[in-house]
Design an enzyme around this catalytic site. Structure first.
Site, PDB file in Angstrom:
ATOM      1  N   LYS A 102      38.919  40.473  23.102  1.00 20.90           N
ATOM      2  CA  LYS A 102      40.305  39.976  23.275  1.00 20.90           C
ATOM      3  C   LYS A 102      40.455  38.742  22.727  1.00 20.90           C
ATOM      4  CE  LYS A 102      44.258  40.242  26.054  1.00 20.90           C
ATOM      5  NZ  LYS A 102      44.921  40.819  27.471  1.00 20.90           N
TER       6      LYS A 102
ATOM      7  N   ASP B 284      50.956  43.875  37.021  1.00 20.84           N
ATOM      8  CA  ASP B 284      51.367  44.850  35.988  1.00 20.84           C
ATOM      9  C   ASP B 284      50.401  46.216  36.025  1.00 20.84           C
ATOM     10  OD1 ASP B 284      52.363  45.262  33.407  1.00 20.84           O
ATOM     11  OD2 ASP B 284      51.008  44.288  32.118  1.00 20.84           O
TER      12      ASP B 284
ATOM     13  N   GLY C 144      49.114  42.943  22.256  1.00 23.31           N
ATOM     14  CA  GLY C 144      50.012  42.756  23.224  1.00 23.31           C
ATOM     15  C   GLY C 144      50.694  41.140  22.780  1.00 23.31           C
TER      16      GLY C 144
ATOM     17  N   GLY D  28      47.865  38.365  22.790  1.00 23.97           N
ATOM     18  CA  GLY D  28      46.491  38.776  22.028  1.00 23.97           C
ATOM     19  C   GLY D  28      46.140  40.105  21.426  1.00 23.97           C
TER      20      GLY D  28
ATOM     21  N   VAL E 296      43.197  42.914  20.719  1.00 26.34           N
ATOM     22  CA  VAL E 296      41.871  43.493  21.290  1.00 26.34           C
ATOM     23  C   VAL E 296      41.026  44.315  20.168  1.00 26.34           C
ATOM     24  CG1 VAL E 296      40.757  44.606  23.375  1.00 26.34           C
ATOM     25  CG2 VAL E 296      42.843  43.576  23.611  1.00 26.34           C
TER      26      VAL E 296
END
Length: 411
Positions: A155, A248, A135, A138, A140
């Site tokens: 992450k 979110d 994203g 970061g 994952v």
């Protein structure tokens, strides 16, 4: 990279199952499998697929009628590497296997960045299995934690963000906030590590698809939408009780365990109502435009719990209608979010219960005060509808274990 299994023969032709690196999915007709196949010739726990860095592996689980890959029998409890385009056959079902998600340029970039991240993880404790996703701040990874013999999600803060004090603090805050929200409906953070000046989070890895993955096959059954909605509302109830606004909520952040509850993930832009902290990056807290509330689109930092109720309503709308209330094709969508009512949900799904459609449209009200009063209220209403509209369990595979439910020992 991920694998997509598409049913080409059998029931639910066209349905797609997404398997990501680090995930192992059981196929069968039992009630606790990740890939359910309604077929009397298929065992309750028939076969297992395992996504690794080098591709998708399949093993038979000692089924009655066998598992076939490219017309060849698959050995019991022996992982066999598949090839893109292979056909996986179980009973009267045939599923086509495809790999998706990475072009060659992206593959090279991810290999390079993984090499940068690997020194963060002690080799005696972790084996990196591969990247799950990335994203704005970061990446994952799926990793095996050796001492505890479990697969976890790790992450890692992006290197360029890690050099920024504000970005680093926001990343650490995600770990703190998620630990703060204790709920069976929230992805658990096991540990927050700082090593060699770098930051990463060790989290629960959900061995199931996201709600976004489920949309790959089209709209979801109403009973499944009600389950996802109730459990996500419970997650928000727990978060709001701790003064945390998620900001979110969207299908990609709701993870679906095959034999457990839905779990809310990614508190990366969550807001703590009682915090004096001021994070001022442009766009911080905006979320994903298709699901943001009118007040969040205008001023992301001045939102309350009902902004999450709006986003949950937009998510449920998408799961039922196959599209969000407003599609962000261009900047015009901002005006629609602020002023235009969403299309009536019933025009997309005639089987949607009127009381569910009414609740979702209330959740999508422009003014926060016109929405339901709390996530707890939404959870209770969805629970009532779930009891009314969920069909009784008739799957004999869920009644108990039998000799054909052997577990794989090869993974």
């Amino acid at each position: 990279m991920h694998a997509e299994l598409t049913i080409e023969a059998g029931r639910e032709v066209g349905r797609v199952f997404v398997v990501r690196i680090g995930q192992q999915f059981v196929l069968g007709r039992g009630g606790d499998v990740a890939i359910p196949l309604d077929d009397e010739r298929i065992s309750r726990r028939h076969a297992l697929v395992d996504m690794r860095k080098d591709g998708l592996y399949v093993a038979d689980l000692g089924s009655r009628n066998g598992t076939f890959l490219a017309s060849r029998p698959v050995k019991a409890n022996t992982p066999t590497l598949t090839a893109p385009g292979d056909l996986l056959e179980l009973g009267g079902h045939r599923l086509r296997i495809e790999l998706a998600g990475l072009d060659e340029k992206t593959r090279r970039e991810r290999a390079r960045t993984q090499r940068l991240d690997e020194p963060l993880l002690p080799k005696e404790e972790f084996d990196i299995l591969g990247e799950i996703g990335r994203g704005a701040t970061g990446r994952v990874y799926a990793a095996r934690q050796k001492l505890l013999d479990r697969v976890v999600a790790v992450k890692v803060l992006r290197t360029d963000v890690d050099d920024d004090a504000e970005g680093r603090e926001r990343f650490l805050r995600e770990g703190r906030v998620t630990v703060k929200v204790q709920s069976p409906f929230v992805v658990e953070v096991y540990d927050v590590r700082v090593m060699h000046g770098k930051v990463y989070l060790v989290m629960e890895l959900i061995n199931g698809p996201s709600a976004k993955d489920r949309l790959a096959s089209g709209t979801l059954p109403i009973a499944e939408v009600l389950k996802i909605g109730e459990e996500t509302a419970r997650a928000l109830e727990a978060a709001h009780a701790k003064g945390v606004i998620h900001r979110d909520i969207k299908p990609a952040n709701i993870l679906l365990a095959p034999n457990g509850p839905s779990k809310l993930s990614d508190f990366g832009i969550a807001k703590e109502l009682d915090s004096l902290e001021s994070l001022t990056s442009t766009g911080e807290g905006l979320g994903t435009l298709a699901y943001v509330s009118p007040e969040q689109a205008q001023e992301a930092k001045k939102v309350g719990p009902r902004t999450d109720i709006y986003s949950l309503g937009a998510t449920l709308y998408h799961l039922i209608a196959g599209r969000p209330p407003f599609t962000p094709a261009n900047a015009k969508v901002l005006l629609e979010i602020l002023d235009k009512p969403p299309p009536l949900l019933m025009q997309y799904r005639s089987d949607c219960p009127p009381e569910l459609a009414a609740l979702i449209h209330r959740m999508l009200a422009k003014a926060p005060e016109d929405r339901p009063p709390s996530a707890a209220y939404c959870a209770e209403r969805l629970a009532e509808m779930r009891k009314k509209h969920t069909p009784p369990i008739t799957d004999r595979g869920a009644l108990g274990k039998t000799a054909d439910m052997s577990e794989s020992t090869g993974f």
